[in-house]
Design a protein around this motif. Structure first.
Motif, short mmCIF file in Angstrom:
data_model
loop_
_atom_site.label_atom_id
_atom_site.label_comp_id
_atom_site.label_asym_id
_atom_site.label_seq_id
_atom_site.Cartn_x
_atom_site.Cartn_y
_atom_site.Cartn_z
N ALA A 1 -7.97 62.35 81.48
CA ALA A 1 -8.65 63.19 82.17
C ALA A 1 -10.64 62.65 81.73
O ALA A 1 -10.96 62.74 82.71
CB ALA A 1 -8.98 64.48 82.46
N GLY B 1 -6.64 59.97 88.09
CA GLY B 1 -7.49 61.56 88.03
C GLY B 1 -8.87 61.59 87.42
O GLY B 1 -9.23 62.50 86.61
N PRO C 1 -12.24 63.85 91.16
CA PRO C 1 -11.67 63.09 90.74
C PRO C 1 -10.93 61.77 90.96
O PRO C 1 -11.31 61.66 91.92
CB PRO C 1 -10.40 63.65 90.25
CG PRO C 1 -10.39 65.28 90.69
CD PRO C 1 -12.06 65.34 91.47
#
Length: 259
Positions: free
Chosen positions: A62, A219, A205
């Protein structure tokens, strides 16, 4: 077991592991092109379960710092210097000098820029775009969709929507290269002088398709920006719908302190 932080709450172990890996990347301990240690190596190093390591790697992905390929592990991404996206990038002097905003910014930061035109032609105006342009939903407008590269890495996509009555007599806007200074220079050449540019931004995201187009991890964070280009007559003559890889940009705005 988590470690207590200042307010008494515990930081989950997977978050601690993710933070350590991210810091190793930012500090250059793990360099561009290096593989992040495998799940089994991380289990052994930290004395945790495979599930904890997998949760940690979700956090690392992420961050946008690694590319993960199925069956091959996670690779530290090459990270070119962050490009500042400033409020003066639309200065008329840039256009008069023959440089569109993106090329002017990239040159100032010492980067090599490239723009690939993915589509140009008529489309039916989506509802939100039509509302911003002041036209009926579904009416024909001109769309210009581009993919922007910095040092060979895709960092941004943008689609400009322009009213058909504005563009129909400006043939350069239908060309792949609209000429020096970009589409804003051509619009001003034809009397559409800009008074301001109004932008709204939202971080979120990336979808699977967006991550694929910008070569991001699934994401990964992106910034969705929509800009209205407003003339001195108060008309919006372009709406630009832009998506940017969040780790490639810093936003810097000058805000007048006036009544």
């Amino acid at each position: 077991m988590g470690t207590a932080v200042g307010d008494g709450r515990a930081v989950p172990r997977y978050v601690q592991i993710a933070d350590e890996i991210v810091q190793q990347i930012r500090a250059g301990v793990l360099k561009a092109g290096d593989m992040v240690p495998s799940e089994s190596e991380l289990v052994k190093r930290y004395g945790v379960s495979g599930g904890t390591v997998r949760k940690a790697m979700v956090e690392v992905r992420a961050s946008g710092l690694v590319d993960t390929r199925h069956g091959k592990g996670s690779l530290v991404k090459a990270r070119p210097p962050v490009r500042h996206r400033s409020s003066d990038r639309f200065r008329r002097s840039h256009r008069k000098g023959g440089k569109a905003a993106y090329l002017a910014e990239s040159e100032q930061s010492g980067a090599t820029a490239k723009v690939s035109v993915l589509y140009r032609g008529p489309v039916e105006a989506p509802e939100e775009i039509a509302e911003r342009l002041g036209v009926a939903p579904g009416v024909q407008v001109l769309a210009r969709r581009r993919l922007y590269f910095r040092n060979g890495i895709p960092v941004e996509t943008a689609t400009s929507y322009l009213p058909w009555d504005v563009v129909k007599d400006i043939p350069e806007l239908f060309a792949e290269n609209p000429g020096g200074g970009g589409i804003y220079a051509r619009l001003e050449d034809h009397g559409h002088v800009f008074a301001e540019f109004v932008e709204t931004l939202q971080a979120r995201p990336a979808t699977k398709a967006e991550a694929s187009e910008l070569t991001l991890s699934p994401g990964a964070p992106v910034v969705h920006l929509i800009r209205d280009a407003v003339t001195e007559e108060g008309r919006v003559v372009e709406v630009c719908d832009t998506l940017m890889a969040a780790d490639q940009f810093v936003f810097s705005y000058r805000i007048p302190a006036v009544d």
